[in-house]
Structure formats: C-alpha cells, structure tokens
Design a protein around this motif. Structure first.
Motif, PDB file in Angstrom:
ATOM      1  N   LEU A  55       0.513 -56.787  35.813  1.00  7.93           N
ATOM      2  CA  LEU A  55       0.348 -55.454  36.137  1.00  7.93           C
ATOM      3  C   LEU A  55      -0.112 -55.581  37.779  1.00  7.93           C
ATOM      4  O   LEU A  55       0.473 -54.754  38.629  1.00  7.93           O
ATOM      5  N   ILE A  56      -0.977 -56.299  37.888  1.00  7.53           N
ATOM      6  CA  ILE A  56      -1.707 -56.646  39.441  1.00  7.53           C
ATOM      7  C   ILE A  56      -0.250 -57.067  40.302  1.00  7.53           C
ATOM      8  O   ILE A  56      -0.307 -56.435  41.320  1.00  7.53           O
ATOM      9  N   ALA A  57       0.404 -57.985  39.834  1.00  7.75           N
ATOM     10  CA  ALA A  57       1.543 -58.513  40.570  1.00  7.75           C
ATOM     11  C   ALA A  57       2.773 -57.569  40.781  1.00  7.75           C
ATOM     12  O   ALA A  57       3.151 -57.588  41.818  1.00  7.75           O
ATOM     13  N   GLU A  58       2.750 -56.615  40.083  1.00  8.01           N
ATOM     14  CA  GLU A  58       3.852 -55.564  40.136  1.00  8.01           C
ATOM     15  C   GLU A  58       3.103 -54.418  40.784  1.00  8.01           C
ATOM     16  O   GLU A  58       3.705 -53.393  40.906  1.00  8.01           O
ATOM     17  N   GLN A  59       1.830 -54.454  41.147  1.00  8.51           N
ATOM     18  CA  GLN A  59       1.007 -53.497  41.949  1.00  8.51           C
ATOM     19  C   GLN A  59       0.856 -52.087  41.148  1.00  8.51           C
ATOM     20  O   GLN A  59       0.994 -51.065  41.742  1.00  8.51           O
ATOM     21  N   VAL A  60       0.867 -52.448  39.929  1.00 10.15           N
ATOM     22  CA  VAL A  60       0.768 -51.165  38.800  1.00 10.15           C
ATOM     23  C   VAL A  60      -0.625 -50.832  39.081  1.00 10.15           C
ATOM     24  O   VAL A  60      -1.153 -49.508  38.959  1.00 10.15           O
ATOM     25  N   ILE A  61      -1.482 -51.666  39.117  1.00  9.18           N
ATOM     26  CA  ILE A  61      -3.158 -51.649  39.114  1.00  9.18           C
ATOM     27  C   ILE A  61      -3.529 -52.545  40.283  1.00  9.18           C
ATOM     28  O   ILE A  61      -2.956 -53.528  40.505  1.00  9.18           O
ATOM     29  N   PRO A  62      -4.526 -52.055  40.894  1.00  8.34           N
ATOM     30  CA  PRO A  62      -5.069 -52.833  42.098  1.00  8.34           C
ATOM     31  C   PRO A  62      -5.959 -54.034  41.741  1.00  8.34           C
ATOM     32  O   PRO A  62      -5.964 -55.150  42.304  1.00  8.34           O
TER      33      PRO A  62
END
Length: 250
Positions: A122-129
């Motif tokens: 999720l972080i890699a896809e910039q869904v969450i910081p």
C-alpha cells in the motif's frame, strides 16, 4: 513463494514456518528485482534483520524447550499427590486455557508479518503514507484468514505435532502450549519474527525429554530440522523466480 512451500510441506505433514517462508520469499523477490534493475542484490535486503531471523531458527525452539521443561517439572511437583483421574480432568480444562493462549500468541505473532507485507504494498502504491496509516481492513482480514486457515484442517501437521514427535498427554499439552505462548509473547514484545511452528515444536520436545530422552522420536525431529534450514533459502529462490517471471511477462 510462501504459499508454494507451505503447501508442499503441508502435503508431507512437515510443520514448517509460514513466517520464514514469507521472509525468504520477500527477500528473494527483492534481491531478484535489484539484480534485474542492475543494482547489488545483497544490498536490497536488511541483512541484520535476516540474520536475527536465522538466529531464532535455533533460539526459538531452544527457548520453548527450556521453558516447557521448567513448567512440566513445576506442574508435576504440584500435582504429585493428586489422584490421576482428578488430575487428568483438571489438565483437560487447563489445556483449553493454554491452547487459547497459544492461539492468541500465534495470531498476534504470525498475522503481523502478512500485515507488514500488505502495508508495504500500500505504501509502494502511495495508498497510505506510512505503516501507522494502515487501514483497519488489513489487520481484520489477516486475523480472519489465519483463523479460517487454522479451522480448515491441516490434520497431517496436527498428527505430526501431537503424536509423531512424542505422545502428548493433557499435562504435557498444558506445559508445551504455555511455554509456546510465553516464548511468542516475549519475541513479539521485542519485535523478533520468531516462528510459532519452531517454538511449539521445541516445547513439545521439552515435555518429551522430561519423561525420558527416548520418548522423543529424534529421527522425526531431525527431518523437521532439515525443513527449517531449507525454508528461507528455498522460499527466497521461489520468490526470486516468481518476480522474474512476472516482471518479464508484464
């Protein structure tokens, strides 16, 4: 990679570590991606974290074994004057509590690794910081999945743990499960990715040794040890190959 190795070991009734398959698969895929992109594969992983995990391949079962021996001796001394039938009845009741404690430690320990990998994606896809912003559905889905997987079967591994290492009575079950829960609680507190499988196996060996050394089927134990040693490198290779196939296809 993790699913492939877990299914293979499950088919043959070998209680291998799901935690270590995840770590191996994650490391292998990271190294493969670094190699494909021209970077140094060995710099793609946090080597100190891998070494700490490898160290606990040995330390986790040893700790579980030592704690289970201590608990077994304490219980046997406390219950030495009890009537066998009465003691058996109480140990069966206590085993419900100890198995619940081990199950809680299992979920609290093992689900965290899957949550970490999902959060990383999720972080890699910039869904969450960052990890602190992980949405509630991630831990909920991981806990539901691990509970459903535990309920669905795996009886070959249950048979290995319950009868093939040593015959486990209710007294020994209480000691082994309590030792496993305590060990996992300590490693979870310090953020060490110890294996639930390795820990409870060591605990079962411990209660067997308390009876007598020959009560443990050491041939089975050595086979398990080889599976433990192979888990991380095999998972790393499978993870690397999986990433390479996906990379070149997509």
């Amino acid at each position: 990679a993790a699913i492939s190795w877990n299914l293979f070991t499950w088919y043959y009734g070998i209680p291998s570590s799901s935690s270590h398959t995840l770590i191996g698969g994650f490391a292998g895929s990271g190294m493969a991606y670094a190699w494909i992109t021209g970077a140094n594969p060995f710099l793609a992983v946090n080597q100190s974290a891998i070494l700490k995990t490898v160290a606990f391949i040995v330390l986790a079962p040893v700790l579980g074994m030592l704690i289970s021996i201590i608990i077994s001796l304490i219980i046997m001394n406390l219950a030495k004057r009890a009537r066998p039938a009465v003691a058996e009845k109480w140990f069966k009741i206590c085993q419900l509590i100890s198995s619940a404690a081990l199950s809680f430690a299992h979920g609290g320990n093992d689900a965290q690794k899957v949550m970490g990998i999902i959060a990383t994606a999720l972080i890699a896809e910039q869904v969450i910081p960052n990890f602190e912003a992980m949405p509630a559905w991630v831990p909920l889905s991981c806990y539901i999945a691990i509970a459903a997987g535990t309920m669905s079967g795996g009886w070959k591994i249950v048979k290995t743990m319950g009868t093939k290492i040593t015959k486990v009575t209710p007294l020994e079950g209480v000691a082994a499960e309590t030792a496993g829960a305590v060990t996992l609680g300590v490693t979870e507190h310090f953020g060490i990715p110890a294996s639930t499988t390795h820990t409870i196996t060591g605990s079962i060996i411990g209660v067997g040794v308390v009876k007598r050394v020959s009560a443990v089927r050491w041939g089975v134990t050595i086979s398990l040890l080889w599976a433990w040693i192979l888990t991380i490198p095999v998972s790393a290779v499978l993870g690397g190959l999986s990433l390479a196939v996906i990379h070149f296809i997509l």
